[in-house]
Design an enzyme around this catalytic site. Structure first.
Site, mmCIF file in Angstrom:
data_model
loop_
_atom_site.group_PDB
_atom_site.id
_atom_site.type_symbol
_atom_site.label_atom_id
_atom_site.label_comp_id
_atom_site.label_asym_id
_atom_site.label_seq_id
_atom_site.Cartn_x
_atom_site.Cartn_y
_atom_site.Cartn_z
ATOM 1 N N LYS A 212 0.960 -0.345 -0.130
ATOM 2 C CA LYS A 212 0.722 0.295 0.082
ATOM 3 C C LYS A 212 1.058 1.182 -0.095
ATOM 4 O O LYS A 212 2.088 1.400 0.518
ATOM 5 C CB LYS A 212 -1.048 0.124 1.238
ATOM 6 N N ASP B 285 -6.870 4.415 -4.790
ATOM 7 C CA ASP B 285 -8.289 4.296 -3.880
ATOM 8 C C ASP B 285 -8.300 5.730 -3.855
ATOM 9 O O ASP B 285 -8.668 6.566 -4.168
ATOM 10 C CB ASP B 285 -6.509 3.854 -2.766
HETATM 11 N N1 GLU Z 1 -7.312 0.385 -2.744
HETATM 12 C C1 GLU Z 1 -8.257 -1.583 -3.580
HETATM 13 C C2 GLU Z 1 -8.401 -1.986 -2.146
HETATM 14 O O1 GLU Z 1 -8.219 -1.791 -1.354
HETATM 15 C C3 GLU Z 1 -7.796 -2.074 -4.645
HETATM 16 C C4 GLU Z 1 -6.115 -1.978 -4.840
HETATM 17 C C5 GLU Z 1 -5.829 -2.444 -5.565
HETATM 18 O O2 GLU Z 1 -6.173 -2.853 -6.896
HETATM 19 O O3 GLU Z 1 -4.719 -2.717 -6.233
HETATM 20 O O4 GLU Z 1 -8.041 -3.105 -1.982
#
Ligand code: GLU
Length: 398
Positions: free
Chosen positions: A78, A118
């Site tokens: 992340k 996100d």
């Molecule tokens: N931000 C999204 C999540 O919390 C998607 C992350 C992604 O597609 O890599 O899962």
């Protein structure tokens, strides 16, 4: 467990950029590469003033288990920044994204770490980030997901988190001889997840009566008109208050918490962490809520989760399972990039549905197997952890 909770790598960096008045601005950049046991690091980038290392770490840890639950080969990571996209011009957003990628590019790669969006990072930001990556590396590869359809994105990726949430809620209801038809639903938030949750819930015959943004909520007893919300949020980037000016049956209320005092059958928090506290959870239970499905990451506080789990007949579907449709479809986007081809919307949607139904049964079975029948927090943690732990042990002490 000790190795599992320690990120493999944490990158902290300076993001300098110039605003429209010519001032030099500086933000903090983060990428936590948490776990790559089952695949390249995968997880979104969040641009929001509340972002700090602690927030990125909790999101990263959740992402490891969530990604494992999808059944697809993606590790957990992340990242993001305390940059606030609100009120910034397009040029300022571009300048920030280019500067952010000028550092990030050396740490990521299509087989190493694949970021996505996100909160605060949507198609526009992914476009600027991708453009800068491609320029620096001279490579057109699937290094980011959530890309535009003209340069490698996947159909249904935008809708995937919301649609997936509804597929799982519907499956949990089906198992109990119930369905979303004619149910009253609250969807908090009005970003990407909330909008497509609302759209799909209505396709299944539910009535979504309220949504909010960070200023306040709208209540529409006739059912929220998703196209009006889309116009306000996706096109005009305006406040949700506008909805009440355009739709006669709707009322606007300043402040967010009041949304949880509206009686509903199904509550779908799709905004951000800790948006449902103990008090709001107790109110929802008192008013007869039967299903809670988390579209946002960790929107219920620990106290709220305890209240939902203790309440008779309330089904609680935790974020790492319920919102996994987004990242699962990101993995489908990666597969399409690697194969240099595109799948149709029907094909992607069918795969997404199968994935969400499978996740539901996996967490249900894991909960049963370990003596926690109906406890999907346990089920999701155990089912997600098992696969990662097995891979980590196979790799030795690394
Ligand atoms: N931000 C999204 C999540 O919390 C998607 C992350 C992604 O597609 O890599 O899962």
């Amino acid at each position: 467990m000790e190795r599992f909770t320690e990120p493999e790598r944490t990158v902290l960096f300076r993001v300098p950029w110039v605003d429209d008045k010519g001032n030099v601005r500086v933000n903090k950049g983060y990428r936590v590469q948490f776990n790559s046991a089952i695949g390249p690091y995968k997880g979104g980038l969040r641009f929001h003033p509340s972002v700090n290392l602690s927030v990125i770490k909790f999101l990263g840890l959740e992402q490891i288990l969530k990604n494992s639950l999808t059944g697809l080969p993606i590790g957990g990571g992340k990242g993001g920044s305390d940059f606030d996209p609100k009120g910034k011009s397009d040029r300022e957003i571009m300048a920030f994204c280019q500067s952010f990628m000028t550092e990030l590019y050396r740490h990521i790669g299509a087989d190493t770490d694949v970021p996505a969006g996100d909160i605060g990072v949507g198609a526009r930001e992914i476009g600027y980030l991708f453009g800068q990556y491609k320029r620096l590396r001279n490579e057109h590869v699937g290094v980011l997901t959530g890309r535009g359809l003209s340069y490698g994105g996947s159909l249904i990726r935008k809708e995937a988190t919301g649609y997936g949430l509804i597929y799982m809620v519907e499956e949990a209801m089906k198992q109990r001889g119930d369905s979303l038809k004619n149910k009253t639903v609250i969807v908090s938030g009005s970003g990407n997840v909330a909008i497509y949750t609302c759209e799909k819930a209505q396709e299944f015959g539910a009535k979504v009566v309220a949504m909010y943004d960070s200023n306040g909520y709208v209540y529409d007893p006739n059912g929220i008109q998703t196209d009006v919300i889309k116009q306000i949020k996706e096109v005009e980037r305006a406040r949700i208050k506008e909805y009440a000016n355009r739709v006669e049956s709707a009322q606007y209320f300043e402040g967010c918490k009041g949304i949880w005092s509206i009686p509903c059958d199904v509550a779908l928090p799709c905004a951000t962490q800790n948006e449902i506290d103990g008090e709001s959870a107790a109110l929802l239970v008192k008013n007869g809520v039967k299903y809670v499905g988390e579209g946002a990451n960790m929107p219920s506080t620990l106290e709220a989760i305890e209240i939902f789990q203790k309440a008779d007949g309330v089904v609680f579907l935790p974020a790492k399972a319920a919102n996994a449709g987004g990242v699962a479809t990101s993995a489908l986007e990666m597969a399409q990039s690697s194969g240099r081809l595109y799948w149709s919307a029907e094909e992607v949607d069918a795969k997404l549905k199968t994935i969400m139904v499978n996740i539901y049964h996996n967490i249900d079975n894991a909960a049963k197997k370990y003596g926690f029948d109906g406890n999907y927090v346990m089920g999701a943690n155990i089912a997600g952890f098992e696969k990662v732990a097995e891979a980590m042990m196979a790799h030795g002490i690394v």
